[in-house]
Design a protein around this motif. Structure first.
Motif, mmCIF file in Angstrom:
data_model
loop_
_atom_site.group_PDB
_atom_site.id
_atom_site.type_symbol
_atom_site.label_atom_id
_atom_site.label_comp_id
_atom_site.label_asym_id
_atom_site.label_seq_id
_atom_site.Cartn_x
_atom_site.Cartn_y
_atom_site.Cartn_z
ATOM 1 N N ASN A 87 0.744 -1.352 -0.090
ATOM 2 C CA ASN A 87 0.035 -0.017 -0.026
ATOM 3 C C ASN A 87 0.807 1.218 -0.044
ATOM 4 O OD1 ASN A 87 -3.208 -0.726 0.077
ATOM 5 N ND2 ASN A 87 -2.201 -2.177 1.891
ATOM 6 N N LEU A 88 1.890 1.302 0.661
ATOM 7 C CA LEU A 88 3.051 2.466 0.439
ATOM 8 C C LEU A 88 3.245 2.605 -0.888
ATOM 9 C CD1 LEU A 88 4.965 2.330 3.758
ATOM 10 C CD2 LEU A 88 3.553 3.985 3.126
ATOM 11 N N LEU A 89 3.549 1.586 -1.630
ATOM 12 C CA LEU A 89 3.937 1.587 -2.791
ATOM 13 C C LEU A 89 3.000 2.373 -3.709
ATOM 14 C CD1 LEU A 89 5.793 -1.766 -3.757
ATOM 15 C CD2 LEU A 89 6.920 0.579 -3.740
ATOM 16 N N ILE A 90 1.644 1.983 -3.429
ATOM 17 C CA ILE A 90 0.587 2.471 -4.124
ATOM 18 C C ILE A 90 0.670 4.107 -3.882
ATOM 19 C CG2 ILE A 90 -1.751 2.777 -4.450
ATOM 20 C CD1 ILE A 90 -0.766 0.281 -5.867
ATOM 21 N N ILE A 91 0.695 4.321 -2.613
ATOM 22 C CA ILE A 91 0.635 5.728 -2.287
ATOM 23 C C ILE A 91 1.731 6.837 -2.955
ATOM 24 C CG2 ILE A 91 0.775 7.527 -0.390
ATOM 25 C CD1 ILE A 91 -0.508 5.074 1.345
ATOM 26 N N LEU A 92 2.913 6.052 -2.874
ATOM 27 C CA LEU A 92 4.169 6.975 -3.467
ATOM 28 C C LEU A 92 4.049 6.899 -4.890
ATOM 29 C CD1 LEU A 92 6.981 5.260 -1.162
ATOM 30 C CD2 LEU A 92 6.084 7.599 -0.904
ATOM 31 N N ALA A 93 3.742 5.727 -5.566
ATOM 32 C CA ALA A 93 3.837 5.847 -6.901
ATOM 33 C C ALA A 93 2.747 6.887 -7.550
ATOM 34 C CB ALA A 93 3.267 4.383 -7.389
ATOM 35 N N VAL A 94 1.406 7.163 -6.680
ATOM 36 C CA VAL A 94 0.314 8.167 -7.185
ATOM 37 C C VAL A 94 0.884 9.397 -6.880
ATOM 38 C CG1 VAL A 94 -1.790 8.933 -6.544
ATOM 39 C CG2 VAL A 94 -1.653 6.224 -6.742
ATOM 40 N N SER A 95 1.641 9.618 -5.739
ATOM 41 C CA SER A 95 2.058 11.059 -5.309
ATOM 42 C C SER A 95 3.130 11.302 -6.390
ATOM 43 C CB SER A 95 2.375 10.904 -3.995
ATOM 44 O OG SER A 95 3.483 10.266 -3.584
ATOM 45 N N SER A 96 4.265 10.515 -6.810
ATOM 46 C CA SER A 96 5.185 10.790 -7.532
ATOM 47 C C SER A 96 4.778 10.806 -8.887
ATOM 48 C CB SER A 96 6.434 9.711 -7.214
ATOM 49 O OG SER A 96 5.983 8.606 -7.671
ATOM 50 N N ASP A 97 3.779 10.419 -9.692
ATOM 51 C CA ASP A 97 3.479 10.381 -10.878
ATOM 52 C C ASP A 97 2.284 11.328 -11.304
ATOM 53 O OD1 ASP A 97 2.848 9.876 -13.669
ATOM 54 O OD2 ASP A 97 3.508 7.911 -13.494
ATOM 55 N N ILE A 98 2.710 12.419 -11.747
ATOM 56 C CA ILE A 98 1.590 13.274 -12.352
ATOM 57 C C ILE A 98 0.587 12.967 -13.172
ATOM 58 C CG2 ILE A 98 2.691 14.387 -14.349
ATOM 59 C CD1 ILE A 98 2.047 17.258 -13.402
ATOM 60 N N ASN A 99 0.776 11.874 -13.687
ATOM 61 C CA ASN A 99 -0.387 11.120 -14.762
ATOM 62 C C ASN A 99 -1.103 10.561 -13.644
ATOM 63 O OD1 ASN A 99 0.981 12.155 -17.238
ATOM 64 N ND2 ASN A 99 2.486 10.176 -17.139
ATOM 65 N N LEU A 100 -0.984 10.253 -12.733
ATOM 66 C CA LEU A 100 -1.799 9.682 -11.662
ATOM 67 C C LEU A 100 -2.612 10.618 -10.622
ATOM 68 C CD1 LEU A 100 -0.024 6.221 -10.841
ATOM 69 C CD2 LEU A 100 -1.590 6.873 -12.640
ATOM 70 N N HIS A 101 -2.544 11.994 -11.060
ATOM 71 C CA HIS A 101 -3.043 12.859 -10.003
ATOM 72 C C HIS A 101 -4.480 13.126 -10.656
ATOM 73 C CE1 HIS A 101 1.205 14.645 -8.630
ATOM 74 N NE2 HIS A 101 0.748 13.495 -8.123
ATOM 75 N N THR A 102 -5.313 11.933 -10.445
ATOM 76 C CA THR A 102 -6.781 12.077 -10.882
ATOM 77 C C THR A 102 -7.443 11.518 -9.857
ATOM 78 O OG1 THR A 102 -6.561 9.623 -11.544
ATOM 79 C CG2 THR A 102 -5.906 11.426 -13.091
ATOM 80 N N PRO A 103 -8.779 11.872 -9.632
ATOM 81 C CA PRO A 103 -9.828 11.242 -8.381
ATOM 82 C C PRO A 103 -9.915 9.997 -8.202
ATOM 83 C CG PRO A 103 -10.895 13.012 -9.856
ATOM 84 C CD PRO A 103 -9.464 12.674 -10.665
ATOM 85 N N MET A 104 -9.662 9.162 -9.417
ATOM 86 C CA MET A 104 -9.723 7.715 -9.294
ATOM 87 C C MET A 104 -8.410 7.237 -8.144
ATOM 88 S SD MET A 104 -9.727 4.592 -11.849
ATOM 89 C CE MET A 104 -8.073 5.262 -12.436
ATOM 90 N N TYR A 105 -7.317 7.772 -8.679
ATOM 91 C CA TYR A 105 -5.965 7.470 -7.934
ATOM 92 C C TYR A 105 -5.991 8.050 -6.561
ATOM 93 C CZ TYR A 105 -4.359 4.652 -11.755
ATOM 94 O OH TYR A 105 -4.554 3.760 -12.978
ATOM 95 N N PHE A 106 -6.626 9.128 -6.398
ATOM 96 C CA PHE A 106 -6.580 9.869 -4.921
ATOM 97 C C PHE A 106 -7.571 9.106 -4.062
ATOM 98 C CE2 PHE A 106 -9.279 12.496 -2.165
ATOM 99 C CZ PHE A 106 -8.329 13.099 -1.424
ATOM 100 N N PHE A 107 -8.729 8.428 -4.400
ATOM 101 C CA PHE A 107 -9.595 7.559 -3.672
ATOM 102 C C PHE A 107 -8.530 6.242 -3.600
ATOM 103 C CE2 PHE A 107 -13.149 9.784 -5.948
ATOM 104 C CZ PHE A 107 -13.216 10.682 -4.885
ATOM 105 N N LEU A 108 -7.919 5.851 -4.410
ATOM 106 C CA LEU A 108 -7.124 4.533 -4.422
ATOM 107 C C LEU A 108 -6.136 4.697 -3.201
ATOM 108 C CD1 LEU A 108 -6.337 1.633 -4.806
ATOM 109 C CD2 LEU A 108 -4.884 2.621 -6.854
ATOM 110 N N SER A 109 -5.368 5.795 -3.233
ATOM 111 C CA SER A 109 -4.628 6.352 -2.174
ATOM 112 C C SER A 109 -5.112 6.486 -0.861
ATOM 113 C CB SER A 109 -3.686 7.633 -2.507
ATOM 114 O OG SER A 109 -3.029 7.536 -3.862
ATOM 115 N N SER A 110 -6.368 6.978 -0.768
ATOM 116 C CA SER A 110 -6.921 7.075 0.494
ATOM 117 C C SER A 110 -7.642 5.662 0.950
ATOM 118 C CB SER A 110 -8.378 7.750 0.204
ATOM 119 O OG SER A 110 -7.898 9.003 -0.055
ATOM 120 N N LEU A 111 -7.734 4.690 0.103
ATOM 121 C CA LEU A 111 -8.091 3.369 0.338
ATOM 122 C C LEU A 111 -6.913 2.520 0.921
ATOM 123 C CD1 LEU A 111 -10.347 1.152 0.483
ATOM 124 C CD2 LEU A 111 -9.289 0.275 -1.970
#
Length: 315
Positions: A42-66
Motif C-alpha cells: 500500500n505504501l508503494l501505491i501511495i508513493l507511485a500515485v504521489s510521484s507520478d503526475i499522470n496519476l493525479h486523478t480522482p480515481m487514484y486519489f481515492f485509491l491512495s485514500s483506500l
C-alpha cells in the motif's frame, strides 16, 4: 446472567487463532509476512500515485485514500497479535481493547464508504464524461473522503460509547486475535438489546447504502456500455472498472463469509479464521489487484522502483 454477577474488569484475554504452541511460530511468521506485504504494497501505491503526475486523478486519489485506510486497519490489529505471540501474554487492557474496537469500526466503515465513492467516480466518468471534471473535482474528492471519515468515526464512537454502559462477567477470554465488537458483546453480563439494535441499524446504513450505491453505479455503467456496444469501449470500461469490481467482491464476499460461518458453526476457532478473511486478506491483496490490472499504475511503479534502485546504487 444478571448484572449483579459482573465485576469491574481491567483487561481481556485475546486467545488468538490457536493455543497449540507448535503452530504459533508458523502463525507468527505468516501474519508478520502478511503485515509487511500489506504495509509495503500500500505504501508503494501511495508513493507511485504521489510521484507520478499522470496519476493525479480522482480515481487514484481515492485509491491512495483506500491504501492509507488499509494500512491503518491492519496496523490496528496485527501488531498486537504478533506482540502477544512473542511475549506469550494474551492480555489487553480494557481501555486499549475499547480503543481498538473504535478504530476497527472506523476503518471498516471508511472502507465501505470509499468503495462506494470509487464506484460513484466510475459512474460519473463513464455515464457523464462531459460533466466529469465539474462533478468530480479536487474539492469534491476531498469533501467526499472527509464526509466518509466523519460518519465512520461517529459510527465507531457511538458503538464504543454504548459498550461503556455494559458490565462484564468474570470470563474475560475473547476467542479472537483482536478486539471485535461482536466478541466483546458476547462477554457482557448486562442487557445488550440496545447494542444489538444499534449494530443492526449501523450494518444496514454502512452496508446497505454503499452496496446499493455500488449496484446502482455498475447497473448504469453496464447499461451505458451495452447501449452503444463496441469492442474498444467494452475493453476500456473493463480495464477501468475491473480492479474496483474485484476489490468490491473480495471485501464484501469475505464479510459475507464471516456471517455465514458464524451462522452455521458454533466453533470459535472457525469464526475467528473467517474474520481473518475480511480484516486482513483484502487489505493485503488490494495493491496487487490495482497494480497488476492497470497499465498506468504498473508504469508508475516501474518508474518509482527504478528511481529508488538508482538512488541506492548512487549511495
Amino acid at each position: 446472567m444478571e448484572p449483579s454477577s459482573s465485576t469491574s474488569i481491567s483487561e481481556f484475554l485475546l486467545l488468538g487463532l490457536t493455543n497449540d504452541p507448535r503452530l504459533q511460530p508458523l502463525i507468527f511468521s505468516l501474519f508478520l509476512c502478511i503485515y509487511l506485504v500489506t504495509v509495503l504494497g500500500n505504501l508503494l501505491i501511495i508513493l507511485a500515485v504521489s510521484s507520478d503526475i499522470n496519476l493525479h486523478t480522482p480515481m487514484y486519489f481515492f485509491l491512495s485514500s483506500l491504501s492509507i485506510n488499509d494500512i491503518c486497519l491492519n496496523t490496528n490489529t496485527i501488531p498486537k497479535m504478533l506482540m502477544n505471540l512473542i511475549t506469550q501474554n494474551q492480555s489487553i487492557t480494557y481501555i486499549a481493547c475499547l480503543t481498538k474496537v473504535l478504530f476497527v469500526l472506523v476503518f471498516t466503515g471508511l472502507e465501505n464508504c470509499l468503495l462506494a465513492v470509487m464506484a460513484c467516480d466510475r459512474y460519473v466518468a463513464i455515464c457523464h464524461p462531459l460533466r466529469y471534471s465539474t462533478i468530480i473535482n479536487p474539492s469534491s474528492c476531498i469533501l467526499m473522503v472527509l464526509i466518509s471519515l466523519f460518519f465512520s468515526f461517529v459510527f465507531g464512537l457511538l458503538h464504543t460509547l454504548m459498550v461503556l454502559r455494559l458490565s462484564f462477567c468474570t470470563d474475560i477470554k475473547m476467542s479472537h486475535f483482536f478486539c471485535e465488537l461482536a466478541q466483546l458483546l458476547k462477554l457482557a453480563c448486562s442487557d445488550i438489546l440496545i447494542n444489538n439494535i444499534l449494530v443492526y441499524f449501523a450494518s444496514l446504513v454502512f452496508g446497505g447504502i454503499p452496496i446499493s450505491e455500488i449496484i446502482f453505479s455498475y447497473t448504469h455503467i453496464l447499461s451505458a456500455v451495452l447501449r452503444v456496444p463496441s469492442q474498444g469501449r467494452i475493453y476500456k470500461t473493463f480495464s477501468t472498472c475491473g480492479s474496483h469490481v474485484s476489490i468490491v467482491f473480495l471485501f464484501y464476499g469475505t464479510i459475507l463469509g464471516v456471517y455465514i460461518s458464524s451462522a452455521v458453526t458454533d466453533s470459535p476457532e472457525k469464526t475467528v479464521v473467517a474474520s481473518v478473511m475480511y480484516s486482513v486478506v483484502p487489505q493485503m491483496l488490494n495493491p496487487f489487484i490495482y497494480s497488476l490490472r492497470k497499465k498506468d499504475m504498473k508504469e508508475a511503479l516501474r518508474k518509482l522502483i527504478s528511481r529508488v534502485w538508482a538512488g541506492l546504487q548512487w549511495h
